[in-house]
Motif scaffolding. Structure first.
Motif, PDB file in Angstrom:
ATOM      1  N   LEU A 137       4.115  13.390  -3.170  1.00 18.37           N
ATOM      2  CA  LEU A 137       2.611  13.211  -2.475  1.00 18.37           C
ATOM      3  C   LEU A 137       2.234  14.701  -1.500  1.00 18.37           C
ATOM      4  O   LEU A 137       0.382  14.983  -1.487  1.00 18.37           O
ATOM      5  CB  LEU A 137       2.819  11.920  -1.181  1.00 18.37           C
ATOM      6  CG  LEU A 137       2.958  10.578  -1.909  1.00 18.37           C
ATOM      7  CD1 LEU A 137       3.258   9.091  -1.095  1.00 18.37           C
ATOM      8  CD2 LEU A 137       1.438   9.873  -2.829  1.00 18.37           C
ATOM      9  N   GLU A 194      -2.060   4.517  -5.026  1.00 19.80           N
ATOM     10  CA  GLU A 194      -2.642   5.028  -6.297  1.00 19.80           C
ATOM     11  C   GLU A 194      -1.953   6.445  -7.037  1.00 19.80           C
ATOM     12  O   GLU A 194      -1.598   7.049  -7.472  1.00 19.80           O
ATOM     13  CB  GLU A 194      -3.922   5.462  -6.469  1.00 19.80           C
ATOM     14  CG  GLU A 194      -4.708   4.081  -6.378  1.00 19.80           C
ATOM     15  CD  GLU A 194      -5.842   4.347  -6.248  1.00 19.80           C
ATOM     16  OE1 GLU A 194      -7.093   4.747  -7.048  1.00 19.80           O
ATOM     17  OE2 GLU A 194      -6.626   2.899  -6.343  1.00 19.80           O
ATOM     18  N   ASP A 195      -2.773   7.312  -5.689  1.00 16.06           N
ATOM     19  CA  ASP A 195      -1.516   8.641  -5.569  1.00 16.06           C
ATOM     20  C   ASP A 195      -0.091   8.889  -6.451  1.00 16.06           C
ATOM     21  O   ASP A 195       0.419   9.440  -6.736  1.00 16.06           O
ATOM     22  CB  ASP A 195      -1.709   9.533  -4.455  1.00 16.06           C
ATOM     23  CG  ASP A 195      -2.845  10.204  -4.282  1.00 16.06           C
ATOM     24  OD1 ASP A 195      -3.657   9.698  -4.962  1.00 16.06           O
ATOM     25  OD2 ASP A 195      -3.611  10.720  -3.424  1.00 16.06           O
ATOM     26  N   ARG A 214       0.884  -1.334   0.149  1.00 18.90           N
ATOM     27  CA  ARG A 214      -0.029  -0.125   0.129  1.00 18.90           C
ATOM     28  C   ARG A 214       0.381   1.212   0.386  1.00 18.90           C
ATOM     29  O   ARG A 214       0.505   1.941  -0.058  1.00 18.90           O
ATOM     30  CB  ARG A 214      -0.782   0.579   1.328  1.00 18.90           C
ATOM     31  CG  ARG A 214       0.155  -0.167   2.677  1.00 18.90           C
ATOM     32  CD  ARG A 214      -1.078  -0.027   3.684  1.00 18.90           C
ATOM     33  NE  ARG A 214      -0.162   0.334   5.104  1.00 18.90           N
ATOM     34  CZ  ARG A 214       0.081   1.349   5.535  1.00 18.90           C
ATOM     35  NH1 ARG A 214       0.355   1.711   4.748  1.00 18.90           N
ATOM     36  NH2 ARG A 214       0.799   0.929   6.548  1.00 18.90           N
ATOM     37  N   THR A 215       2.105   0.888   0.045  1.00 19.92           N
ATOM     38  CA  THR A 215       2.938   2.257   0.166  1.00 19.92           C
ATOM     39  C   THR A 215       4.061   2.321  -0.813  1.00 19.92           C
ATOM     40  O   THR A 215       4.737   3.208  -0.950  1.00 19.92           O
ATOM     41  CB  THR A 215       4.060   2.130   1.849  1.00 19.92           C
ATOM     42  OG1 THR A 215       5.245   1.182   1.187  1.00 19.92           O
ATOM     43  CG2 THR A 215       3.362   1.864   2.742  1.00 19.92           C
ATOM     44  N   GLN A 259      -1.639  16.169  -2.424  1.00 19.29           N
ATOM     45  CA  GLN A 259      -2.666  16.134  -1.769  1.00 19.29           C
ATOM     46  C   GLN A 259      -3.134  16.935  -1.025  1.00 19.29           C
ATOM     47  O   GLN A 259      -4.178  17.533  -0.947  1.00 19.29           O
ATOM     48  CB  GLN A 259      -2.242  14.263  -0.422  1.00 19.29           C
ATOM     49  CG  GLN A 259      -1.970  13.463  -0.781  1.00 19.29           C
ATOM     50  CD  GLN A 259      -1.740  12.125  -0.078  1.00 19.29           C
ATOM     51  OE1 GLN A 259      -1.801  13.189   1.409  1.00 19.29           O
ATOM     52  NE2 GLN A 259      -1.630  10.998  -0.047  1.00 19.29           N
ATOM     53  N   ARG A 319      -0.502  11.106   3.717  1.00 19.59           N
ATOM     54  CA  ARG A 319      -1.128   9.847   3.564  1.00 19.59           C
ATOM     55  C   ARG A 319      -0.328   9.020   2.667  1.00 19.59           C
ATOM     56  O   ARG A 319      -0.114   9.029   1.567  1.00 19.59           O
ATOM     57  CB  ARG A 319      -2.212   9.560   4.242  1.00 19.59           C
ATOM     58  CG  ARG A 319      -2.858   9.302   3.172  1.00 19.59           C
ATOM     59  CD  ARG A 319      -4.613   9.462   3.283  1.00 19.59           C
ATOM     60  NE  ARG A 319      -4.979   8.575   4.804  1.00 19.59           N
ATOM     61  CZ  ARG A 319      -5.973   8.035   4.415  1.00 19.59           C
ATOM     62  NH1 ARG A 319      -6.997   8.833   4.664  1.00 19.59           N
ATOM     63  NH2 ARG A 319      -6.855   7.442   6.044  1.00 19.59           N
ATOM     64  N   PRO A 320       0.299   7.100   3.142  1.00 10.39           N
ATOM     65  CA  PRO A 320       0.882   6.598   2.139  1.00 10.39           C
ATOM     66  C   PRO A 320      -0.406   6.444   0.960  1.00 10.39           C
ATOM     67  O   PRO A 320      -1.820   6.410   1.513  1.00 10.39           O
ATOM     68  CB  PRO A 320       1.321   5.252   2.968  1.00 10.39           C
ATOM     69  CG  PRO A 320       1.127   5.275   4.026  1.00 10.39           C
ATOM     70  CD  PRO A 320       0.907   6.715   4.116  1.00 10.39           C
ATOM     71  N   ASP A 321      -0.008   6.604  -0.123  1.00 12.94           N
ATOM     72  CA  ASP A 321      -1.278   6.285  -1.315  1.00 12.94           C
ATOM     73  C   ASP A 321      -0.864   5.692  -2.012  1.00 12.94           C
ATOM     74  O   ASP A 321      -0.185   6.483  -3.245  1.00 12.94           O
ATOM     75  CB  ASP A 321      -2.404   7.428  -1.148  1.00 12.94           C
ATOM     76  CG  ASP A 321      -3.434   6.955  -2.384  1.00 12.94           C
ATOM     77  OD1 ASP A 321      -3.504   6.574  -3.198  1.00 12.94           O
ATOM     78  OD2 ASP A 321      -4.517   7.397  -1.346  1.00 12.94           O
TER      79      ASP A 321
END
Length: 324
Positions: free
Chosen positions: A132, A260-261, A110-111, A136, A256-258
């Protein structure tokens, strides 16, 4: 394996280079051979204990959240990556312990995202956290779009330089605060530079008499207060540095870890939309010097730690019995 760690909060002197515990690879994680990691201000703030009310420290702590490297062992549930894949990651957990300033890191999928092909490992290591954060804030908290005028503070820094490039890509006019020596650099990113310090509000008003539609504070304190007074009546305000922004009607943002971003940022890098300026690189054993440079607060772009690539990768299913 070799890595950087600290056993108590404090200054750069608490950092030691030596053997640290081998990472265990969970079902939804991959073992990454670290090629490079970058230093962010949050890293030394965490080391100083400033985040103790938010994140528990499990000593000894291996610091670092940014990474670029190569997958050497996927977890048993992982289908997204295979050994040999080049990846980047913002490998943050909700506690301090298992960071990226080491030869290997176990990173939850996820990261992670695939490393931009167009960037070196050193450049790619500077993309996750700063990129990120900027992405974001701009697309989420500030909802920046075409025709907006955006004020970005510390526009030559790691997050600021990303924000200038991304806001420009989104179709905004970007005004960025920076020291005089960095004005040409800010222009090269697509921004209009102004000197920070006394008289900042007047200088910004000289460029945008009607005010700015959005202000991105990366500094806090006086910069935040100046931003409040420069907004249009419907202007939006966000800060990553000062919780007082909430009292001014703005948003306090914690990145936050994302996955997709991060994949979107990787694609933007390959398309030439964003670049990652690297201020200086240090070998892993000199991480304390990299921290000191970061704490001076004058670096243009990212400070990167590199990790030796001589060691062979461990066999799948092992934890590196040879002491990798």
């Amino acid at each position: 394996m070799k890595g950087i760690s600290y056993n108590q909060y404090g200054g750069p002197e608490v950092l030691t280079y030596g053997e640290v515990r081998d990472p265990k690879v969970g079902p939804d994680a991959v073992l990454v051979k670290v090629r490079a990691a970058s230093v962010n201000p949050v890293d030394w703030k965490a080391r100083q204990g400033y985040l103790d009310g938010m994140l528990e420290a499990v000593f000894p702590v291996v610091p670092g959240w940014d990474v670029s490297g190569v997958v050497v062992q996927p977890g048993v549930s992982v289908t997204e990556y295979a050994a040999g894949d080049e990846v980047i990651g913002y490998v943050r957990e909700d506690f301090l312990s298992r960071g990226t300033f080491a030869e290997y890191v176990a990173a939850p999928v996820r990261t992670l995202a695939r490393k931009p092909r167009s960037l070196s490992f050193e450049e790619a290591a500077g993309l996750p956290l700063a990129g990120l954060t900027a992405y974001q804030v701009l697309t989420g908290a500030l909802q920046v779009g075409r025709g907006d005028t955006v004020l970005v503070h510390a526009a030559a820094g790691g997050v600021g330089s990303m924000a200038v490039q991304l806001a420009h890509h989104l179709g905004a006019r970007v005004i960025g605060t920076a020291s005089e020596r960095n004005h040409d650099f800010v222009r090269s990113l697509g921004g209009e530079p102004v000197a920070y310090g006394d008289g900042l509000a007047d200088r910004v008003r000289g460029l945008a008499p009607e005010g700015v539609d959005a202000a991105f504070d990366t500094v806090g304190g006086d910069a935040l207060k100046a931003s409040v007074n420069l907004l249009t009546p419907e202007g939006r305000l966000a800060s990553i540095a000062d919780g007082d922004v909430v009292g001014y009607g703005g948003r306090y943002v914690w990145v936050r870890p994302d996955a997709e971003d991060l994949a979107r940022l990787s694609d933007l890098a390959d398309r030439g939309v964003v670049s990652v300026p690297v201020a200086e690189t240090f070998p892993l054993e000199r991480a304390a010097d990299a921290y000191r440079l970061s704490e001076e607060g004058h670096a243009r772009g990212k400070i990167v730690i590199t990790v030796d690539w001589e060691d062979p990768a461990p066999e799948p299913g092992t934890t590196g019995a040879t002491g990798y």
